[in-house]
Design an enzyme around this catalytic site. Structure first.
Site, PDB file in Angstrom:
ATOM      1  N   GLU A 169       0.851  -1.105   0.046  1.00 45.06           N
ATOM      2  CA  GLU A 169       0.058  -0.042  -0.277  1.00 45.06           C
ATOM      3  C   GLU A 169       0.898   1.490   0.079  1.00 45.06           C
ATOM      4  O   GLU A 169       0.774   2.177   1.032  1.00 45.06           O
ATOM      5  CB  GLU A 169      -1.009   0.024   1.061  1.00 45.06           C
ATOM      6  CG  GLU A 169      -1.885  -1.020   1.315  1.00 45.06           C
ATOM      7  CD  GLU A 169      -3.092  -1.135   2.526  1.00 45.06           C
ATOM      8  OE1 GLU A 169      -2.972   0.005   3.183  1.00 45.06           O
ATOM      9  OE2 GLU A 169      -3.973  -1.780   2.287  1.00 45.06           O
ATOM     10  N   TYR A 300     -10.986  -3.360   1.697  1.00 42.33           N
ATOM     11  CA  TYR A 300     -11.783  -3.360   2.860  1.00 42.33           C
ATOM     12  C   TYR A 300     -13.250  -2.593   2.594  1.00 42.33           C
ATOM     13  O   TYR A 300     -14.187  -3.451   3.359  1.00 42.33           O
ATOM     14  CB  TYR A 300     -11.014  -2.415   3.952  1.00 42.33           C
ATOM     15  CG  TYR A 300      -9.878  -3.308   4.562  1.00 42.33           C
ATOM     16  CD1 TYR A 300     -10.154  -4.106   5.794  1.00 42.33           C
ATOM     17  CD2 TYR A 300      -8.642  -2.929   3.929  1.00 42.33           C
ATOM     18  CE1 TYR A 300      -8.676  -5.044   5.918  1.00 42.33           C
ATOM     19  CE2 TYR A 300      -7.463  -3.770   4.420  1.00 42.33           C
ATOM     20  CZ  TYR A 300      -7.639  -4.603   5.292  1.00 42.33           C
ATOM     21  OH  TYR A 300      -6.663  -5.244   5.851  1.00 42.33           O
ATOM     22  N   GLU A 375      -5.203  -8.667   1.494  1.00 40.07           N
ATOM     23  CA  GLU A 375      -5.664  -8.278   2.831  1.00 40.07           C
ATOM     24  C   GLU A 375      -7.203  -8.046   2.464  1.00 40.07           C
ATOM     25  O   GLU A 375      -7.644  -7.583   1.532  1.00 40.07           O
ATOM     26  CB  GLU A 375      -5.156  -7.130   3.375  1.00 40.07           C
ATOM     27  CG  GLU A 375      -3.967  -7.157   3.923  1.00 40.07           C
ATOM     28  CD  GLU A 375      -3.230  -5.841   4.384  1.00 40.07           C
ATOM     29  OE1 GLU A 375      -4.107  -5.051   5.008  1.00 40.07           O
ATOM     30  OE2 GLU A 375      -2.023  -5.815   4.444  1.00 40.07           O
ATOM     31  N   GLU A 429      -2.885  -1.730  15.540  1.00 38.53           N
ATOM     32  CA  GLU A 429      -3.565  -1.061  14.378  1.00 38.53           C
ATOM     33  C   GLU A 429      -3.149   0.257  14.208  1.00 38.53           C
ATOM     34  O   GLU A 429      -4.153   1.159  14.200  1.00 38.53           O
ATOM     35  CB  GLU A 429      -5.169  -1.390  14.634  1.00 38.53           C
ATOM     36  CG  GLU A 429      -6.103  -0.771  13.367  1.00 38.53           C
ATOM     37  CD  GLU A 429      -5.579  -1.296  11.939  1.00 38.53           C
ATOM     38  OE1 GLU A 429      -5.055  -2.350  11.804  1.00 38.53           O
ATOM     39  OE2 GLU A 429      -5.755  -0.636  11.305  1.00 38.53           O
ATOM     40  N   TRP A 430      -1.835   0.587  13.865  1.00 41.75           N
ATOM     41  CA  TRP A 430      -1.230   1.783  13.615  1.00 41.75           C
ATOM     42  C   TRP A 430      -1.818   3.005  14.501  1.00 41.75           C
ATOM     43  O   TRP A 430      -1.802   2.868  15.622  1.00 41.75           O
ATOM     44  CB  TRP A 430      -1.856   2.137  12.088  1.00 41.75           C
ATOM     45  CG  TRP A 430      -1.160   1.035  11.208  1.00 41.75           C
ATOM     46  CD1 TRP A 430      -2.000   0.000  10.338  1.00 41.75           C
ATOM     47  CD2 TRP A 430       0.270   0.458  11.099  1.00 41.75           C
ATOM     48  NE1 TRP A 430      -1.242  -0.872   9.828  1.00 41.75           N
ATOM     49  CE2 TRP A 430       0.121  -0.764  10.088  1.00 41.75           C
ATOM     50  CE3 TRP A 430       1.371   0.806  11.678  1.00 41.75           C
ATOM     51  CZ2 TRP A 430       1.368  -1.369   9.741  1.00 41.75           C
ATOM     52  CZ3 TRP A 430       2.556   0.363  11.081  1.00 41.75           C
ATOM     53  CH2 TRP A 430       2.506  -0.739  10.398  1.00 41.75           C
TER      54      TRP A 430
HETATM   55  C1  PNW Z   1      -4.364  -1.730   5.859  1.00 39.73           C
HETATM   56  N1  PNW Z   1      -7.302   3.722   5.554  1.00 39.73           N
HETATM   57  O1  PNW Z   1      -3.946  -0.440   6.254  1.00 39.73           O
HETATM   58  C2  PNW Z   1      -2.825  -2.420   6.287  1.00 39.73           C
HETATM   59  O2  PNW Z   1      -1.937  -2.884   5.135  1.00 39.73           O
HETATM   60  C3  PNW Z   1      -2.746  -3.049   7.421  1.00 39.73           C
HETATM   61  O3  PNW Z   1      -1.502  -2.976   7.932  1.00 39.73           O
HETATM   62  C4  PNW Z   1      -4.001  -2.548   8.342  1.00 39.73           C
HETATM   63  O4  PNW Z   1      -3.783  -3.080   9.653  1.00 39.73           O
HETATM   64  C5  PNW Z   1      -5.255  -2.710   7.681  1.00 39.73           C
HETATM   65  O5  PNW Z   1      -5.190  -2.390   6.366  1.00 39.73           O
HETATM   66  C6  PNW Z   1      -6.337  -2.586   8.511  1.00 39.73           C
HETATM   67  O6  PNW Z   1      -6.239  -0.973   8.400  1.00 39.73           O
HETATM   68  C7  PNW Z   1      -4.801   0.594   6.028  1.00 39.73           C
HETATM   69  O7  PNW Z   1      -6.983   4.457   6.350  1.00 39.73           O
HETATM   70  C8  PNW Z   1      -4.775   1.314   6.925  1.00 39.73           C
HETATM   71  O8  PNW Z   1      -8.092   3.841   4.749  1.00 39.73           O
HETATM   72  C9  PNW Z   1      -5.477   2.457   6.707  1.00 39.73           C
HETATM   73  C10 PNW Z   1      -6.457   2.649   5.752  1.00 39.73           C
HETATM   74  C11 PNW Z   1      -6.412   1.557   4.917  1.00 39.73           C
HETATM   75  C12 PNW Z   1      -5.767   0.698   4.872  1.00 39.73           C
END
Ligand code: PNW
EC number: 3.2.1.21
Length: 472
Positions: A169, A300, A375, A429-430
């Site tokens: 990403e 997602y 994912e 989770e970031w």
């Molecule tokens: C992905 N957004 O991240 C990542 O590849 C993973 O590390 C993460 O844990 C997972 O999705 C769930 O969030 C994203 O803000 C983080 O749209 C943020 C976003 C999308 C994907």
């Protein structure tokens, strides 16, 4: 096929789970690892929910053997993990640390012993801090250092790992890391978003070249993108154009050069006021356009946008965390709307039709390129009962709906080779720290005990049979 028959997946379909280094490993200062931008960011007050850090995370660095045993018990066929650059090359430059490489060698060997295919992501957001101190992704040098790092890891693990992903990403790295600032390194500089995107693309191109030079011929190399499924709120030309602008920034800025050999003209036009694009050098687009063996897609939720409506309060609702800085360079006035439907704990709408749309898009756009869902998954609050069992019917329903969508896309001709659920474990989770749980395995962050949720058992059944029942 009728509604109540099981959906049968191709016999060699890969059923996997995924994690990323900073989200699960912990052991942040062990065996020579130095801080990455995520260590620095997480330790900066106010950046991550509740001041959470990845110092311990799931302690996967010490518990990897348990985690492999768990995957084997669940019968999962593949595991996607990422390598921590600063564990392998602490300053981001120069010689590798063997203990760091040894960890990943042992992990890969342990997986192979149990018949689990290892899939490596070289970069899942944890840039060595020293490279950020030298300017980070907006600097071209970072791409050059990345290529050296790719060669080091390729050389060390190429004899045992056959599936390689250059970047995870790049959109998040560039737009959230350097635009809205909700991810590390937390910078909010519109032109840096474009420079970072370009240098991530260059890193991908150089990285593929570096990997080809050290990996066996049968190795498969790809990249993982998170193309938005961007829907205009109405069919008005203004809303359709808003959707085009956001799709161009989130997706075509990467797919243009990586898959088709050049940046879209409309991207250059839409961003002309923020940048003259002088960072783009002759030959770069050809360099980025390396032949690849597969495309990894993370999905997602879809996104609904419109042209500005003139209201004074613009709800950003772009699912990318809250920031007063828009990452949407040159299209800051586009409005994001909440799509109708049930939401996950992230506030992301549940809509499997977006999965079909995404796969159909790439079936058409790159008909000969194998696709993987690298994912897909959902965060929900877990319900732990008195006996310690974890019930997560919402996650099962989410996975069922999205796997049915993958199957539908395959029936329509998409060459989807595998699916990796995000995530094996609840993890860091970031910006949300440990407050959002994506795992099919519950992690108690006090004891670090792992407990497979109902969804893990359910997913194991699908993986074992290669069949999705008509209902979850
Ligand atoms: C992905 N957004 O991240 C990542 O590849 C993973 O590390 C993460 O844990 C997972 O999705 C769930 O969030 C994203 O803000 C983080 O749209 C943020 C976003 C999308 C994907």
């Amino acid at each position: 096929m009728t509604e109540n028959q099981p959906r049968v997946f191709p016999p060699d379909f890969l059923w996997g789970s995924a994690t990323a280094s900073y989200q699960v490993e912990g052991a942040a200062a062990e065996d020579g690892r130095t801080p990455s931008i995520w260590d620095t960011f997480a330790r900066t007050p106010g950046k991550v929910h509740a001041g959470d850090t990845g110092d311990v995370a799931c302690d996967h660095y010490h518990r990897w053997q348990d985690d492999i045993r768990l995957m084997a018990e669940l019968g999962l066929g593949a595991y996607r993990f990422s390598v921590s650059w600063s564990r392998v090359q602490p300053t981001g430059r120069g010689p590798a640390v063997q203990r760091g490489l040894d960890f990943y060698r042992s992990l890969a060997d342990g997986l192979l012993e149990r018949g689990i295919t290892p899939a490596i992501t070289l970069y899942h957001w944890d840039l060595p801090q020293e490279l950020e101190d030298a300017g980070g992704w907006p600097e071209r040098e970072t791409a050059e250092r990345y290529a050296e790092y790719a060669a080091i890891v390729g050389d060390a693990l190429g004899d045992r790992v056959s599936m390689w992903t250059t970047l995870n990403e790049p959109f998040c790295t560039a737009f959230l890391g350097y635009g809205s600032g909700v991810h590390a390194p937390g910078r909010t500089e519109p032109e840096s978003v474009l420079k970072a995107s370009h240098h991530l693309n260059v890193a991908h191109g150089l990285g593929v070249q570096a990997l080809r030079s050290v990996l066996p011929r049968n190795a498969e190399i790809g990249i993982t993108l998170n193309p938005g499924v961007i829907r205009p709120r109405t069919e008005s030309p203004e809303d359709v154009d808003a959707a085009r602008r956001i799709d161009t920034l989130q997706t075509r800025i990467y797919t243009g050069p990586v898959l088709h050999g050049g940046y879209p003209d409309d991207l250059r036009r839409d961003t002309a006021r923020a940048s003259d694009w002088s960072f783009l050098r002759d030959g770069d687009e050809a360099l980025i356009h390396q032949p690849i063996d597969f495309l990894g897609l993370n999905y997602y939720n879809p996104t609904v946008v419109s042209a500005p409506t003139g209201g004074d309060v613009v709800s950003r609702n772009d699912g990318h965390g809250s920031s007063t800085h828009s990452p949407w360079v040159g299209s800051e006035d586009v409005e994001f709307h909440l799509a109708p439907g049930q939401l996950t704990d992230m506030g992301w709408v549940i809509d499997p039709t977006g999965m079909v749309e995404l796969l159909t898009r790439f079936r058409t756009e790159v008909p000969n390129l194998p696709l993987y869902i690298t994912e897909n998954g959902a965060a929900f609050e877990d319900k732990v009962d008195a006996a310690g069992a974890v019930h997560d019917p919402d996650r099962i329903a989410y996975l069922h709906g999205h796997l049915a969508a993958v199957h539908q896309a395959i029936e329509q001709g998409a060459d989807v080779r595998g699916y990796f659920v995000w995530s094996l474990l609840d993890n860091f989770e970031w910006a949300y720290g440990y407050s959002k749980r994506f795992g099919v395995v519950h992690v108690d962050f006090d004891t670090l005990q792992r407990t497979p949720k109902a969804s893990a058992r359910w997913y194991a059944g699908i993986a074992a049979s290669g069949r999705l029942p008509a209902t979850s």
